[in-house]
Scaffold this motif. Structure first.
Motif: not given
Length: 479
Positions: A19-20, A25-26, A29-32, A249-250
């Motif tokens: 979960i961490s 990663l989530f 991914t949002i920032v990138l 990925k999501l």
């Protein structure tokens, strides 16, 4: 520590780790996604299959054999280490010199250097496999959790900095390379494993015999999972490949958590049990608890895919919303397949796993090639169909091996599936009555709140006391 306590303790730490890492990663991914274009993610999506296949060839399933073994000698560890490092170097050299042909195949010259650098992860991961096995055998999942989370955190922070500085797709490449490098360094620091450089042929033949079928099955599964991005990258635009790669990925985040928890925490414990009825009972109990969470999760995402994508990735990624919705339809059969696959692995039925994966791979490849000639949307539905076929194949396979009939499996699946479908249909109609001019983030929050309420109501209405008992048991485990 009792078997039940071991399972719960392992379950907790592996859950925290997955979960961490998925959460990091989530967020990464949002920032990138706000710094990089969909095409950058498309480039990495094309290359994923090459490194994924390589990692499967390196371990060869021997790691699972050592975990299952009651007594493991230093020569066993040394043999595995020599094999892993040797094969990883050979595979890296093959990818290094063939990178130019890969670039020509896709008519994308930048793939040549990207593949050469990304392939370094193969060597970095190979040198730390033995350390992971040692920690897994001793059920030291806490240390593994800390190492994995810290490595990923460092890698994501550096990749975000690179993206901010304008390095483009290289930020995504370096994230994977640095994560594998940090992982290996920390494992070496904590687990002081010094190989004796003794290659025991007898040990190799023994563990390779167990792992060969599992390796082939996992290899086929890996190709089956990652080939879609490569096919899309060949026949469609880089932007569409990027949309698919992000959506994929999501949608695989929940299944990756499930797979890791069962594979890392439950398999080492169940593999040491001899009572078949106890194994079946434990697998059935775990399956129902996992279905309780994952089925409604996928059903909610199907309805809320648009506000999820726009809120977290931005308006530029709006096109990925419908892809995510369709893929999540295949998430439910994928979770069932993962549970049954791990059950067969626990029973040592690696050849059965291989046969299922191989037959479904051939069928899935035909579906993928046919759908690629039709349209981009057809490929996405093809992925869903492939997951359903995999689920059915594993249901039939395990019913023939143990006293876990298809009827019993359907009885475990159907109540949770029915509740999830009812909840998603109600959520769909409720969300269409909400003011569309609202900000996506508010639509998402309202949708999640209503989704949880509708799921709980569906469980209580359809499953009554059984649902309440499962929910109560789940919270008891969390405490």
């Amino acid at each position: 520590m009792t078997s039940k306590e071991s399972i719960i303790n392992s379950f907790i730490w592996v859950s925290v780790e997955r979960i961490s890492t998925i959460g990091l990663l989530f967020i990464g991914t949002i920032v990138l996604a706000h710094f990089l274009s969909p095409s950058a993610f498309g480039l990495v999506g094309i290359l994923t299959i090459f490194t994924a296949i390589s990692m499967m060839l390196i371990d060869s399933g021997m790691g699972g054999s050592l975990i299952k073994e009651k007594n493991v000698s230093e020569s066993d560890y040394s043999t595995l280490f020599i094999y892993n490092v040797g094969i990883s170097i050979i595979i890296y050299l093959i990818l290094y010199f063939s990178s130019g042909y890969v670039a020509e195949l896709y008519c994308l010259p930048e793939l040549k250097d990207l593949l050469r650098i990304l392939s370094l992860t193969i060597i970095f991961n190979a040198v730390s496999i033995v350390q992971r096995i040692k920690l897994t055998r001793s059920f030291d999942f806490k240390v593994m959790c800390i190492i994995t989370v810290i490595s990923m955190l460092f890698a994501i922070l550096i990749s975000i900095l690179l993206a901010y500085k304008g390095f483009g797709v290289w930020a995504l490449i370096m994230q994977q390379v640095l994560q594998s490098l940090f992982n290996s360094l920390f494992y070496f620091i904590y687990v002081r494993f010094i190989p004796s450089f003794v290659f025991d042929r007898k040990s190799f033949r023994k563990h390779f015999a167990f792992g060969a079928n599992l390796m082939c099955a996992t290899l086929i599964n890996t190709v089956n999972t990652n080939i879609s991005s490569s096919i899309i990258g060949k026949f469609f635009s880089l932007q569409q490949t990027g949309f698919f790669a992000q959506s994929n990925k999501l949608y695989t985040m929940p299944t990756n958590i499930v797979s890791s928890i069962v594979d890392k925490a439950v398999f080492p414990i169940l593999s040491k049990k001899n009572d078949l009825n106890e194994i079946i009972s434990t697998i059935s109990m775990l399956s129902r608890n996992i279905y309780l969470i994952t089925f409604p999760l996928f059903s909610i995402v199907i309805v809320l895919s648009s506000p999820i994508i726009v809120t977290f990735l931005g308006d530029e990624w709006q096109e990925a919303a419908w892809i995510l919705s369709i893929l999540c339809c295949g998430g439910i059969p994928l979770v069932v397949k993962l549970m049954l696959r791990n059950a067969l692995k626990t029973l040592g039925e690696t050849y059965c796993i291989f046969k299922c994966e191989f037959i479904c791979f051939i069928i899935g490849l035909v579906i993928l090639l046919v759908s690629a000639s039709i349209s981009f949307r057809a490929i996405i539905w093809g992925v869903v169909c492939n997951n359903i076929i995999l689920m059915i194949a594993f249901m039939i396979a395990i019913s023939k091996k143990i006293n876990y009939s298809i009827k019993m499996q359907v009885c475990n699946i159907l109540p949770f599936l029915l509740c999830s479908i009812v909840a998603s249909i109600m959520l769909f109609f409720v969300m269409h009555m909400i003011e569309t001019s609202m900000q996506p983030v508010f639509v998402l929050l309202i949708g999640l709140f209503l989704g949880v309420i509708l799921v709980v109501l569906s469980y209580v209405a359809i499953m009554n006391r059984e649902a309440l008992n499962l929910i109560h048991r789940l919270f008891a485990y969390l405490r």
